[in-house]
Motif scaffolding. Structure first.
Motif, PDB file in Angstrom:
ATOM      1  N   MET A 135       0.815  -1.212   0.000  1.00  0.00           N
ATOM      2  CA  MET A 135       0.000   0.000   0.000  1.00  0.00           C
ATOM      3  C   MET A 135       0.855   1.272   0.000  1.00  0.00           C
ATOM      4  SD  MET A 135      -3.341  -1.174   2.247  1.00  0.00           S
ATOM      5  CE  MET A 135      -4.484  -0.085   1.386  1.00  0.00           C
ATOM      6  N   ALA A 138       0.613   1.321  -5.469  1.00  0.00           N
ATOM      7  CA  ALA A 138      -0.595   1.039  -6.251  1.00  0.00           C
ATOM      8  C   ALA A 138      -1.870   1.511  -5.561  1.00  0.00           C
ATOM      9  CB  ALA A 138      -0.672  -0.458  -6.555  1.00  0.00           C
ATOM     10  N   VAL A 139      -2.038   1.155  -4.285  1.00  0.00           N
ATOM     11  CA  VAL A 139      -3.236   1.520  -3.522  1.00  0.00           C
ATOM     12  C   VAL A 139      -2.804   2.274  -2.271  1.00  0.00           C
ATOM     13  CG1 VAL A 139      -5.289   0.679  -2.319  1.00  0.00           C
ATOM     14  CG2 VAL A 139      -4.468  -0.514  -4.362  1.00  0.00           C
ATOM     15  N   THR A 147     -10.655   1.243   1.477  1.00  0.00           N
ATOM     16  CA  THR A 147      -9.212   0.974   1.454  1.00  0.00           C
ATOM     17  C   THR A 147      -8.634   1.081   2.869  1.00  0.00           C
ATOM     18  OG1 THR A 147      -8.801   3.295   0.874  1.00  0.00           O
ATOM     19  CG2 THR A 147      -8.863   1.703  -0.931  1.00  0.00           C
ATOM     20  N   HIS A 188      -5.600  -9.582   0.887  1.00  0.00           N
ATOM     21  CA  HIS A 188      -4.633  -8.724   0.208  1.00  0.00           C
ATOM     22  C   HIS A 188      -3.664  -9.585  -0.603  1.00  0.00           C
ATOM     23  CE1 HIS A 188      -2.851  -4.657  -0.093  1.00  0.00           C
ATOM     24  NE2 HIS A 188      -1.801  -5.343  -0.509  1.00  0.00           N
ATOM     25  N   LEU A 190      -0.356  -9.361  -3.037  1.00  0.00           N
ATOM     26  CA  LEU A 190       0.760  -8.493  -3.429  1.00  0.00           C
ATOM     27  C   LEU A 190       1.675  -9.281  -4.359  1.00  0.00           C
ATOM     28  CD1 LEU A 190       2.376  -5.878  -3.188  1.00  0.00           C
ATOM     29  CD2 LEU A 190       3.332  -6.736  -1.040  1.00  0.00           C
ATOM     30  N   GLU A 221      -2.346  -5.684  -5.364  1.00  0.00           N
ATOM     31  CA  GLU A 221      -1.339  -4.747  -5.859  1.00  0.00           C
ATOM     32  C   GLU A 221      -0.359  -5.515  -6.736  1.00  0.00           C
ATOM     33  OE1 GLU A 221      -0.541  -1.362  -2.815  1.00  0.00           O
ATOM     34  OE2 GLU A 221      -0.377  -3.235  -1.701  1.00  0.00           O
ATOM     35  N   ILE A 223       2.962  -5.004  -8.985  1.00  0.00           N
ATOM     36  CA  ILE A 223       4.073  -4.088  -9.207  1.00  0.00           C
ATOM     37  C   ILE A 223       5.038  -4.717 -10.216  1.00  0.00           C
ATOM     38  CG2 ILE A 223       5.841  -2.663  -8.120  1.00  0.00           C
ATOM     39  CD1 ILE A 223       3.054  -2.257  -6.912  1.00  0.00           C
ATOM     40  N   ARG A 248      -8.278  -4.103  -7.868  1.00  0.00           N
ATOM     41  CA  ARG A 248      -7.054  -4.673  -8.443  1.00  0.00           C
ATOM     42  C   ARG A 248      -6.291  -3.547  -9.140  1.00  0.00           C
ATOM     43  NH1 ARG A 248     -10.821  -9.412  -9.728  1.00  0.00           N
ATOM     44  NH2 ARG A 248     -10.050 -11.108  -8.404  1.00  0.00           N
ATOM     45  N   ARG A 249      -5.061  -3.308  -8.668  1.00  0.00           N
ATOM     46  CA  ARG A 249      -4.277  -2.176  -9.141  1.00  0.00           C
ATOM     47  C   ARG A 249      -2.928  -2.620  -9.690  1.00  0.00           C
ATOM     48  NH1 ARG A 249      -5.596   2.727  -6.422  1.00  0.00           N
ATOM     49  NH2 ARG A 249      -7.883   2.856  -6.318  1.00  0.00           N
ATOM     50  N   TYR A 251       1.021  -1.153 -11.279  1.00  0.00           N
ATOM     51  CA  TYR A 251       2.004  -0.057 -11.300  1.00  0.00           C
ATOM     52  C   TYR A 251       3.184  -0.536 -12.134  1.00  0.00           C
ATOM     53  CZ  TYR A 251       5.256   3.478  -9.448  1.00  0.00           C
ATOM     54  OH  TYR A 251       6.151   4.507  -9.313  1.00  0.00           O
TER      55      TYR A 251
END
Length: 436
Positions: A135, A138-139, A147, A188, A190, A221, A223, A248-249, A251
């Motif tokens: 976090m 991305a978020v 969030t 979560h 990652l 997230e 990355i 869903r993010r 980066y």
């Protein structure tokens, strides 16, 4: 003006949960600060959907013990159908409610330094790595109430880390089984791929039974470091009684690539945010989503790709089928920031209506703050194409079968992208069941 929100837990509950898990001090403080923010932040603003009557915060239990499995043949039948039962060394993580139930990582992946573990173990065993990415990019915690609540109450999920210059040939699969009616899941995920690495990750969210109820709050997230590639597939099939928030993010670093293939097949009310920030020059993201909405459910899906770097490329594709008295809303946003010259943002949103009482909206948006770019969008809401229907029926195919074939073809762009055959088959079967 922000108003305080009454939550099912208090600050001491959060502190106790963190301490009982043996979490590092940074995470405990992170949780407590997030919990304070959750009490005053508003719900997310979602176009054409009122969330104030949805239950995201009220539950009776929080931490529950669930089943674990020592071998693949012990898995429930629904889960068995998704995995390769003959391969005990596949890259596989299974979670039952909040409990890590099964974990397998191939020897070759271990030898290359790949990390696959549940998120609550990762914060204790790999604290520096998790803290670096959790976090931070991305978020962000303070985006809105959901969030912040997620950051405070995270109780499940996965950590996948691929070091520099490692190309993981075999996909990583995660399955999250939910069947507890009174305890929420704050999951979560990652996924980090360092410079010049590559990985494929596919996940399933499934309800163990059709009568399952509860709250599911998911944040992912993804990355991608410089010149890294991440293929991310997901099939969500949570039951009618489950209210779901899923975020869903992605980066991207320089020349990185994130490919999304999302099959959103929940039967309950769902709000979804799939956002990718193309930060590095030359980075790319394609997001493909298919949805089937039925019954009286309400589903709202926002896909956003924002271009920060130069020469970046994005494509958003969303195809949805809506039937009965359900509501489906597609929001597609392509944004090119000032300075992101030579970028290209394209999108397509299509909604297929199968009922007079159903409601479908497709809202494409292009937000352009740079001159030297390319951008375009297409959107449509309509019924089964009568020309296609006539063509198939003229060759001896019944009307019902012709409609079925058209719907499967309409949703095929995502189904064909999933790299695991058992998951691809599952999504096909779910589509068949929901549109039958």
């Amino acid at each position: 003006m922000m108003t305080e929100t009454k939550l099912a837990m208090n600050e001491q509950d959060v502190r106790t949960f963190s301490e009982q898990n043996g979490e590092p001090e940074w995470l405990k403080e992170f949780r407590l600060q997030a919990f304070a923010r959750a009490q005053v932040l508003p719900l997310p603003e979602v176009d054409k959907t009122k969330l104030n009557k949805w239950n995201f915060t009220q539950f009776t239990d929080f931490s529950v013990e669930s089943t674990t499995y020592s071998a693949l043949n012990e898995l429930p039948e629904k889960v068995k159908a998704l995995v390769d039962l003959e391969n005990a060394k596949q890259n596989l993580y299974i979670q039952h409610n909040q409990t890590p139930a099964y974990l397998s990582l191939s020897e070759s992946a271990k030898a290359q330094g790949v990390i696959l573990t549940d998120i609550l173990t990762a914060v204790k065993v790999h604290p520096e790595l998790v803290q670096k990415f959790f976090m931070t990019e991305a978020v962000k915690v303070d985006e809105h109430r959901l969030t912040a609540l997620h950051a405070a109450l995270m109780n499940g999920g996965t950590f996948l880390y691929v070091p520099k210059n490692v190309v993981l040939e075999e996909p990583v699969q995660a399955i999250y089984v939910h069947d507890h009616e009174t305890a929420p899941l704050f999951n979560h995920v990652l996924v980090v791929a360092e410079e010049n690495s590559a990985v494929t990750y596919v996940e399933n969210y499934i309800s163990a039974n059709d009568g399952a109820k509860g709250i599911v709050n998911i944040i992912t997230e993804v990355i991608a470091g410089a010149n890294a590639k991440i293929e991310y597939g997901a099939v969500d099939t949570l039951a009618k009684g489950v209210t779901t928030y899923v975020n869903r993010r992605g980066y991207t670093g320089r020349d990185a690539q994130i490919e999304w293939a999302l099959g959103m097949m929940n039967d309950g009310n769902t709000i979804s945010d799939n956002t990718t920030n193309l930060v590095g020059d030359g980075s790319v993201s394609h997001s493909k989503t298919v949805v089937v909405s039925r019954g009286k459910q309400t589903q709202n899906f926002t896909t956003r790709i924002t271009h920060f770097g130069k020469n970046t490329e994005s494509f958003i594709l969303k195809h949805g089928v809506v039937k009965d008295a359900s509501t489906m809303i597609f929001n597609g946003i392509g944004k090119i920031e000032h300075g992101a010259s030579k970028s290209d943002a394209e999108q397509e949103s299509r909604v297929l209506m199968l009922s007079e009482k159903a409601r479908g909206d497709a809202n494409p948006m292009l937000l352009i703050d740079e001159d030297d770019v390319m951008a375009g969008h297409a959107a449509s809401v309509g019924r089964v194409d009568p020309v296609q229907l006539y063509y198939l029926m003229s060759r001896g195919i019944s009307k019902n079968e012709a409609e079925r074939l058209i719907i499967h073809g309409f949703l095929a762009p995502v189904v064909t992208q999933l790299p695991i055959e058992s998951v691809k088959k599952q999504l096909t079967e779910v589509i068949e069941r929901k549109v039958r």
